[in-house]
Design a protein around this motif. Structure first.
Motif, mmCIF file in Angstrom:
data_model
loop_
_atom_site.group_PDB
_atom_site.id
_atom_site.type_symbol
_atom_site.label_atom_id
_atom_site.label_comp_id
_atom_site.label_asym_id
_atom_site.label_seq_id
_atom_site.Cartn_x
_atom_site.Cartn_y
_atom_site.Cartn_z
ATOM 1 N N MET A 1 39.201 33.489 43.875
ATOM 2 C CA MET A 1 39.186 33.681 42.423
ATOM 3 C C MET A 1 39.327 32.332 41.756
ATOM 4 S SD MET A 1 41.825 35.882 40.132
ATOM 5 C CE MET A 1 41.421 37.392 40.985
ATOM 6 N N THR A 2 38.486 32.034 40.816
ATOM 7 C CA THR A 2 38.510 30.755 40.124
ATOM 8 C C THR A 2 38.703 30.983 38.643
ATOM 9 O OG1 THR A 2 37.017 29.779 41.733
ATOM 10 C CG2 THR A 2 37.224 28.651 39.620
ATOM 11 N N GLN A 3 39.592 30.196 38.060
ATOM 12 C CA GLN A 3 39.852 30.347 36.634
ATOM 13 C C GLN A 3 39.665 29.009 35.947
ATOM 14 O OE1 GLN A 3 43.190 32.795 35.602
ATOM 15 N NE2 GLN A 3 43.680 31.536 33.846
ATOM 16 N N ARG A 4 38.939 29.018 34.856
ATOM 17 C CA ARG A 4 38.648 27.802 34.111
ATOM 18 C C ARG A 4 39.106 27.953 32.675
ATOM 19 N NH1 ARG A 4 34.317 24.790 35.320
ATOM 20 N NH2 ARG A 4 34.966 23.599 33.501
ATOM 21 N N GLY A 5 39.645 26.899 32.102
ATOM 22 C CA GLY A 5 40.045 26.917 30.705
ATOM 23 C C GLY A 5 39.450 25.732 29.970
ATOM 24 N N ARG A 6 39.094 25.937 28.731
ATOM 25 C CA ARG A 6 38.537 24.866 27.919
ATOM 26 C C ARG A 6 39.219 24.861 26.558
ATOM 27 N NH1 ARG A 6 34.256 27.781 29.776
ATOM 28 N NH2 ARG A 6 33.026 26.878 31.453
ATOM 29 N N ALA A 7 39.479 23.668 26.041
ATOM 30 C CA ALA A 7 40.077 23.553 24.714
ATOM 31 C C ALA A 7 38.977 23.278 23.705
ATOM 32 C CB ALA A 7 41.093 22.414 24.696
ATOM 33 N N ARG A 73 32.092 38.643 37.812
ATOM 34 C CA ARG A 73 32.238 39.316 39.098
ATOM 35 C C ARG A 73 30.926 39.209 39.875
ATOM 36 N NH1 ARG A 73 35.239 42.767 35.638
ATOM 37 N NH2 ARG A 73 37.438 42.886 36.259
ATOM 38 N N VAL A 74 31.028 38.722 41.093
ATOM 39 C CA VAL A 74 29.859 38.503 41.941
ATOM 40 C C VAL A 74 30.033 39.267 43.242
ATOM 41 C CG1 VAL A 74 28.461 36.780 43.141
ATOM 42 C CG2 VAL A 74 29.546 36.197 40.957
ATOM 43 N N LEU A 75 29.014 40.051 43.614
ATOM 44 C CA LEU A 75 29.036 40.790 44.877
ATOM 45 C C LEU A 75 27.998 40.199 45.813
ATOM 46 C CD1 LEU A 75 29.326 44.516 43.684
ATOM 47 C CD2 LEU A 75 31.149 42.940 44.365
ATOM 48 N N GLY A 81 28.437 42.448 57.549
ATOM 49 C CA GLY A 81 29.539 42.510 56.592
ATOM 50 C C GLY A 81 30.098 41.141 56.234
ATOM 51 N N ILE A 82 30.992 41.140 55.253
ATOM 52 C CA ILE A 82 31.592 39.926 54.718
ATOM 53 C C ILE A 82 33.080 39.894 55.053
ATOM 54 C CG2 ILE A 82 32.122 38.651 52.613
ATOM 55 C CD1 ILE A 82 29.235 38.580 53.208
ATOM 56 N N SER A 83 33.543 38.768 55.592
ATOM 57 C CA SER A 83 34.964 38.591 55.897
ATOM 58 C C SER A 83 35.640 37.847 54.749
ATOM 59 C CB SER A 83 35.135 37.800 57.192
ATOM 60 O OG SER A 83 34.698 36.456 57.019
ATOM 61 N N LEU A 84 36.974 37.782 54.801
ATOM 62 C CA LEU A 84 37.713 37.052 53.768
ATOM 63 C C LEU A 84 37.376 35.569 53.801
ATOM 64 C CD1 LEU A 84 41.241 38.730 54.009
ATOM 65 C CD2 LEU A 84 39.474 39.100 52.285
ATOM 66 N N ASP A 85 37.148 35.027 54.992
ATOM 67 C CA ASP A 85 36.750 33.617 55.089
ATOM 68 C C ASP A 85 35.392 33.400 54.434
ATOM 69 O OD1 ASP A 85 39.065 32.981 56.434
ATOM 70 O OD2 ASP A 85 38.171 33.159 58.429
ATOM 71 N N ASP A 86 34.475 34.364 54.632
ATOM 72 C CA ASP A 86 33.157 34.259 53.999
ATOM 73 C C ASP A 86 33.296 34.244 52.479
ATOM 74 O OD1 ASP A 86 31.885 34.319 56.479
ATOM 75 O OD2 ASP A 86 31.735 36.502 56.470
ATOM 76 N N VAL A 87 34.141 35.130 51.965
ATOM 77 C CA VAL A 87 34.342 35.213 50.518
ATOM 78 C C VAL A 87 34.871 33.890 49.974
ATOM 79 C CG1 VAL A 87 35.733 36.289 48.700
ATOM 80 C CG2 VAL A 87 34.670 37.711 50.458
ATOM 81 N N ALA A 88 35.807 33.267 50.706
ATOM 82 C CA ALA A 88 36.374 31.993 50.261
ATOM 83 C C ALA A 88 35.311 30.903 50.219
ATOM 84 C CB ALA A 88 37.520 31.584 51.186
ATOM 85 N N VAL A 117 34.809 37.038 43.458
ATOM 86 C CA VAL A 117 33.740 37.233 44.435
ATOM 87 C C VAL A 117 34.201 38.245 45.474
ATOM 88 C CG1 VAL A 117 32.255 36.129 46.159
ATOM 89 C CG2 VAL A 117 32.921 34.870 44.106
ATOM 90 N N GLY A 118 33.337 39.215 45.788
ATOM 91 C CA GLY A 118 33.674 40.226 46.783
ATOM 92 C C GLY A 118 32.414 40.816 47.392
ATOM 93 N N SER A 119 32.594 41.888 48.164
ATOM 94 C CA SER A 119 31.466 42.570 48.796
ATOM 95 C C SER A 119 31.352 43.982 48.239
ATOM 96 C CB SER A 119 31.648 42.623 50.316
ATOM 97 O OG SER A 119 32.859 43.306 50.648
ATOM 98 N N PRO A 120 30.166 44.571 48.272
ATOM 99 C CA PRO A 120 29.986 45.930 47.729
ATOM 100 C C PRO A 120 30.776 46.961 48.523
ATOM 101 C CG PRO A 120 27.878 44.812 48.044
ATOM 102 C CD PRO A 120 28.909 43.998 48.761
#
Length: 208
Positions: A1-7, A73-75, A81-88, A117-120
């Motif tokens: 999960m990535t979070q970005r902030g802008r002023a 959100r991206v699938l 299949g997709i593993s947690l390492d793949d998602v990272a 980011v995740g898998s369906p």
């Protein structure tokens, strides 16, 4: 999960031209309005080549509002299949691509955003040949039929419907849906050694 902030600067009049009453509460800057449909198309255009280059399929992109920020959100999916390492790995690649696109061509999303980011899941409709291929052996519902996917090829999918083989062409195939199956008690497998241990314990309790 990535979070970005802008002023960002608060929109308003010229310096020194505004007046605020002593008892007035400070105003909260308004959130820039974004065309979510257009934003989704821009994000997809940026990240799809990156996901494909990493060896995955981009299944869906969704952009929504959550309070004062946007959520992207991206699938992604692939055979096996997709593993947690793949998602990272994919998450970092997507985040870098979005950063690079903003640095070179301006903001894709105004303000702060969060990347997920995740898998369906199994409730994802089967709309592409690869979806059917990845669900070989599963029970599905499609075109008013319920059957098990036997195989797929360039022309369509083969189902086992009530022990009868049905071949459906891709051109005639609607969106399929995987059916959740629960094993019945009379089909469950039990270890006979466990039953034997219980019997021995019962006999031991009866001896004095």
């Amino acid at each position: 999960m990535t979070q970005r902030g802008r002023a960002g600067a608060r929109p308003g009049g010229r310096p020194g031209s505004s007046r605020t009453r002593p008892d007035a509460e400070p105003r909260t800057p308004s959130v820039p309005r974004v065309d979510l449909t257009a934003a989704r198309a821009r994000v997809r255009e940026v990240i799809e080549p990156v996901v494909t280059a990493a060896g995955y399929d981009l299944e869906d992109v969704n952009v929504s509002r959550a309070g004062r920020r946007h959520v992207v959100r991206v699938l992604v999916d692939t055979d096996g299949g997709i593993s947690l390492d793949d998602v990272a790995v994919v998450s970092r690649a997507i985040s870098d691509a979005l950063d690079a696109a903003e640095e070179s061509g301006g903001e894709l999303l105004a303000g702060e955003y969060q990347l997920e980011v995740g898998s369906p899941g199994v409730d994802r409709p089967l709309t592409e040949p690869r979806h059917w291929r990845r669900n070989t052996g599963r029970l599905v519902a499609v075109n008013g039929l319920i059957g098990r996917v036997i195989s797929t090829d360039d022309t369509g999918v083969t189902l086992d419907v009530d022990s009868a083989t049905r071949e459906l062409a891709w051109t005639d195939l609607g969106a399929g849906k995987v059916q959740i199956e629960f094993k019945r008690m009379d089909e469950a497998e039990f270890d006979d050694t466990d039953l034997g241990d219980d019997d021995e314990e019962d006999e031991g309790e009866g001896e004095e």
